[in-house]
Enzyme design. Structure first.
Site, PDB file in Angstrom:
ATOM      1  N   SER A  20       0.790  -1.237   0.000  1.00 10.68           N
ATOM      2  CA  SER A  20       0.000   0.000   0.000  1.00 10.68           C
ATOM      3  C   SER A  20       0.819   1.282   0.000  1.00 10.68           C
ATOM      4  O   SER A  20       0.240   2.371  -0.071  1.00 10.68           O
ATOM      5  CB  SER A  20      -0.964   0.011   1.192  1.00 10.68           C
ATOM      6  OG  SER A  20      -2.033  -0.869   0.933  1.00 10.68           O
ATOM      7  N   TYR A 134     -10.685   2.782   5.775  1.00 14.02           N
ATOM      8  CA  TYR A 134      -9.657   2.436   4.782  1.00 14.02           C
ATOM      9  C   TYR A 134     -10.224   1.434   3.781  1.00 14.02           C
ATOM     10  O   TYR A 134     -10.749   0.390   4.163  1.00 14.02           O
ATOM     11  CB  TYR A 134      -8.458   1.849   5.503  1.00 14.02           C
ATOM     12  CG  TYR A 134      -7.208   1.680   4.680  1.00 14.02           C
ATOM     13  CD1 TYR A 134      -6.247   2.683   4.648  1.00 14.02           C
ATOM     14  CD2 TYR A 134      -6.971   0.515   3.964  1.00 14.02           C
ATOM     15  CE1 TYR A 134      -5.069   2.525   3.918  1.00 14.02           C
ATOM     16  CE2 TYR A 134      -5.807   0.351   3.230  1.00 14.02           C
ATOM     17  CZ  TYR A 134      -4.860   1.354   3.205  1.00 14.02           C
ATOM     18  OH  TYR A 134      -3.710   1.199   2.474  1.00 14.02           O
ATOM     19  N   SER A 135     -10.105   1.744   2.494  1.00  9.73           N
ATOM     20  CA  SER A 135     -10.668   0.877   1.464  1.00  9.73           C
ATOM     21  C   SER A 135      -9.762   0.835   0.244  1.00  9.73           C
ATOM     22  O   SER A 135      -9.487   1.862  -0.375  1.00  9.73           O
ATOM     23  CB  SER A 135     -12.058   1.379   1.043  1.00  9.73           C
ATOM     24  OG  SER A 135     -12.554   0.629  -0.057  1.00  9.73           O
ATOM     25  N   GLY A 271       2.924  -0.769   3.982  1.00 14.94           N
ATOM     26  CA  GLY A 271       2.409  -1.595   2.905  1.00 14.94           C
ATOM     27  C   GLY A 271       2.510  -3.056   3.262  1.00 14.94           C
ATOM     28  O   GLY A 271       3.507  -3.496   3.835  1.00 14.94           O
TER      29      GLY A 271
END
Length: 317
Positions: A20, A134-135, A271
């Site tokens: 991420s 968060y998506s 991430g």
């Protein structure tokens, strides 16, 4: 260890999947487009999506009154306040591609539209702008916005606008390529029943604009240092990136704050993807940074992580 069979240690220049942290790059490109007035952050996202994708998002008046649809703005995607369900929260999808089914399905290719459809089989978390959640679907859509606005893929624009100017020679968007560029070590994932599998090779299209980036630790320090110092964005857009008002202090736009016991606030992102976890954090001025990673997706010890950051950034008594 980079490889448990040989005992080779991880080297700083090894390539790995950065998960991420991709979102930081996507947010940077989106904010550059806003600064160039090629889009407005308060535009409905449907105005910057291909017609077929826009048609997937239900609008007010449709059968489900909770549906976010065309009320979602570009800003809400950036801040994770769109309300859209994250496709990776779909239990069947998660089990198949990140859980017990990983080894059987790791090389399958995923189209962004199909991932959006998976998300939209679920009701939204909330109405647009109502609350932070968060998506991964949000940044999947931002990748599509970048293509629609520029005529180029998000990977092409990120390379032109971020990777090449900063000379991030170990950073790339692999697309559907399963292998990691050399040099690299191995990556290990837990697939269920406490079994560990080698996850080095996989098709990262299941992450796409939400998490496909490959990088190195020195490249991540260079990226976040340049970003926080204002090299990549004008001052107003950089301020927006660190504005956490909409999330009540939890997330800005591709950056989040980490507050330490010594009252210092760091900015960065983490991430996670099968076989890899990484985090990069730095001071507000971008002059002091740290990047660290493990080649596993096993949960990281939060206390050890906090101790590392405190030792690195808090002044010694």
């Amino acid at each position: 260890m980079a490889d448990v069979r040989t005992g080779r240690p991880i080297r700083p220049t090894d390539r790995f999947r950065a998960g991420s942290i991709t979102k930081t790059v996507i947010a940077t490109v989106t904010l550059q487009l806003a600064a160039e007035r090629k889009l407005n952050l308060d535009d409905p996202v449907t105005t910057h999506l291909p017609a077929a994708t826009a048609a997937l998002l239900p609008c007010p008046g449709d059968s489900d009154s909770r549906a976010p649809g065309c009320r979602i703005t570009v800003r809400q995607l950036l801040t994770h306040t769109s309300g859209l369900f994250s496709y990776t929260d779909d239990r069947a999808f998660f089990r198949r591609f990140f859980g017990p089914g990983f080894t059987a399905h790791r090389f399958e290719t995923h189209k962004p539209d199909a991932l959006v459809r998976t998300a939209l089989t679920h009701p939204p978390y909330a109405a647009p702008g109502e609350r932070y959640r968060y998506s991964n679907t949000d940044y999947l859509l931002l990748g599509m916005v970048i293509r629609q606005v520029t005529g180029h893929s998000y990977a092409t624009e990120a390379h032109r606008r971020v990777i090449a100017p900063l000379r991030l020679t170990g950073t790339s968007f692999p697309g559907t390529r399963a292998g990691l560029p050399s040099p690299h070590g191995r990556a290990y994932t837990t697939t269920g029943n406490s079994r560990t599998a080698d996850a080095t090779d996989l098709n990262p299209s299941s992450a796409g604009a939400a998490g496909e980036l490959v990088s190195t630790l020195p490249d991540l320090n260079r990226l976040f240092g340049a970003l926080l110092r204002g090299t990549l964005l004008p001052a107003p857009e950089l301020r927006l990136m660190r504005d956490t008002t909409d999330s009540y202090g939890r997330y800005g736009m591709g950056l989040f704050p980490v507050r330490l016991p010594c009252h210092r606030t760091l900015w960065g992102h983490n991430g996670e993807i099968s076989g890899s976890y990484v985090q990069t954090l730095g001071t507000t001025d971008g002059r002091h940074l740290v990047s660290y990673r493990v080649n596993s997706d096993a949960p990281v010890d939060a206390a050890a992580e906090r101790a590392l950051l405190t030792a690195e950034f808090c002044p010694k008594a």
